[in-house]
Scaffold this motif. Structure first.
Motif, PDB file in Angstrom:
ATOM      1  N   ALA A 127      44.690  32.722  45.681  1.00  0.00           N
ATOM      2  CA  ALA A 127      44.892  33.149  46.663  1.00  0.00           C
ATOM      3  C   ALA A 127      45.659  34.554  46.728  1.00  0.00           C
ATOM      4  O   ALA A 127      45.239  35.163  47.039  1.00  0.00           O
ATOM      5  N   THR A 129      46.609  36.248  43.671  1.00  0.00           N
ATOM      6  CA  THR A 129      45.544  37.062  42.930  1.00  0.00           C
ATOM      7  C   THR A 129      45.119  37.613  43.169  1.00  0.00           C
ATOM      8  O   THR A 129      44.784  38.466  43.354  1.00  0.00           O
ATOM      9  N   GLY A 130      44.181  36.891  44.868  1.00  0.00           N
ATOM     10  CA  GLY A 130      42.770  37.902  45.418  1.00  0.00           C
ATOM     11  C   GLY A 130      43.405  38.535  46.137  1.00  0.00           C
ATOM     12  O   GLY A 130      42.731  40.032  46.191  1.00  0.00           O
ATOM     13  N   CYS A 131      44.629  38.443  47.066  1.00  0.00           N
ATOM     14  CA  CYS A 131      45.077  39.179  48.035  1.00  0.00           C
ATOM     15  C   CYS A 131      45.525  40.968  47.137  1.00  0.00           C
ATOM     16  O   CYS A 131      45.176  41.644  47.981  1.00  0.00           O
ATOM     17  N   LEU A 246      41.228  38.791  53.649  1.00  0.00           N
ATOM     18  CA  LEU A 246      39.575  38.006  53.114  1.00  0.00           C
ATOM     19  C   LEU A 246      38.810  38.910  54.483  1.00  0.00           C
ATOM     20  O   LEU A 246      38.139  39.909  54.667  1.00  0.00           O
ATOM     21  N   GLY A 267      38.795  40.384  44.249  1.00  0.00           N
ATOM     22  CA  GLY A 267      39.533  39.262  45.579  1.00  0.00           C
ATOM     23  C   GLY A 267      39.329  38.353  46.256  1.00  0.00           C
ATOM     24  O   GLY A 267      39.423  37.554  46.736  1.00  0.00           O
ATOM     25  N   PHE A 270      38.240  35.363  44.470  1.00  0.00           N
ATOM     26  CA  PHE A 270      39.534  34.251  44.150  1.00  0.00           C
ATOM     27  C   PHE A 270      39.421  33.953  45.461  1.00  0.00           C
ATOM     28  O   PHE A 270      40.538  32.368  45.669  1.00  0.00           O
ATOM     29  N   VAL A 271      39.980  34.298  46.660  1.00  0.00           N
ATOM     30  CA  VAL A 271      40.194  33.902  47.910  1.00  0.00           C
ATOM     31  C   VAL A 271      39.327  32.525  48.843  1.00  0.00           C
ATOM     32  O   VAL A 271      39.596  31.925  48.897  1.00  0.00           O
TER      33      VAL A 271
END
Length: 288
Positions: A127, A129-131, A246, A267, A270-271
């Motif tokens: 999460a 990493t997605g952010c 997100l 991103g 990933f989230v």
């Protein structure tokens, strides 16, 4: 456990609309006044909701946890909305909510001796990493140091609110907990309204935005959140709340004009994957 995850995710999605709601409010709406109004409306609705059902009681409360939850939520409002105002919807929301699961996991580990599970580590890593990818959406990024500091303060406030609320849920129903906490938070913040121009409330977009953020994105959303929190660990709930940035990023793109790049979609993926990981973890590991 699956139902708990669903409720927390639904709450996070509703929270993700707050930045857009603020952007659609009149320009004269000060972030601090907007946050105070959110609690004033949301707290009143929640209080009337539990009072009408005759569930409200002031007995058997852990007043230390109640005070911590109320102060944390009162601090979260002006910090979050000021951060969004200074840095933009995407960055403000990502930094605020993206920092919360790390802080919640550390606090839970340090003070409650609950070591984060391997699923929490994996989901939080995915999460965050997605952010980061969401943060790299160049057209939406405004690096404002004070705004980033406020966002981090909001993240800490949300983590503390979640941990304190988890303790209150041991003795009281979810809707009563959120009603009492938000009523106390509103009492702390409402005096601030006397220091700001509130003429924006008499404009159509001001009225609609305030009612929406107070009733839907606060009262209803936090009832969902505490119902979900009742069945999972606080650190897991805060990680699930990463669905908020997100949602905020997508709404910022479709309604406010913030452009989504290829990295942004990475991103998003990933989230979403982090949410899947948390949904797959064993029940025992979520409730420890």
């Amino acid at each position: 456990m699956k139902g708990s995850i669903f409720f927390v995710l639904l709450a996070a999605i509703l929270w993700g609309t707050t930045g857009t709601a603020q952007a659609l409010a009149p320009d004269s709406a000060h972030p601090i006044a907007y946050g105070a109004m959110r609690l004033a409306i949301g707290g009143s609705v929640l209080f009337l909701f539990v009072a009408f059902q005759k569930k409200l009681t002031w007995a058997n409360w852990s007043y230390s946890h109640l005070l911590l939850a109320a102060i944390s939520m009162a601090c979260y409002q002006p910090a979050f909305f000021s951060a969004v105002k200074l840095t933009g919807i995407a960055v403000g929301t990502v930094v605020a909510i993206g920092s919360a699961p790390i802080l919640a996991g550390i606090i839970e580990w340090a003070f409650q001796k609950k070591k984060p599970t391997k699923y929490w580590w994996l989901a939080t890593g995915l999460a965050i990493t997605g952010c980061v990818f969401l943060f790299l959406n160049d057209s939406a990024v405004t690096i404002q140091p004070f705004g980033i500091a406020l966002a981090l303060g909001a993240g800490l406030s949300f983590a503390l609110y979640t941990l304190a609320s988890k303790q209150l849920l041991q003795t009281h129903p979810p809707d009563v907990v959120v009603a009492v906490v938000f009523t106390c938070s509103a009492i702390l913040l409402v005096p601030l309204l006397f220091f700001f121009d509130l003429s924006w409330l008499f404009q159509i977009n001001g009225i609609v935005s305030s009612l929406y953020i107070g009733i839907v994105a606060t009262a209803i959303a936090y009832i969902f959140f505490v119902r979900g929190l009742h069945g999972i660990r606080a650190s897991t709930a805060v990680t699930l709340s990463l669905a908020e940035p997100l949602t905020a990023t997508l709404l910022g793109a479709f309604f406010v004009g913030e452009m989504l790049t290829g990295l942004t979609w990475v991103g998003v993926a990933f989230v979403f994957l982090a949410m899947v990981v948390l949904g797959k973890q064993p029940k025992l590991e979520t409730e420890k």
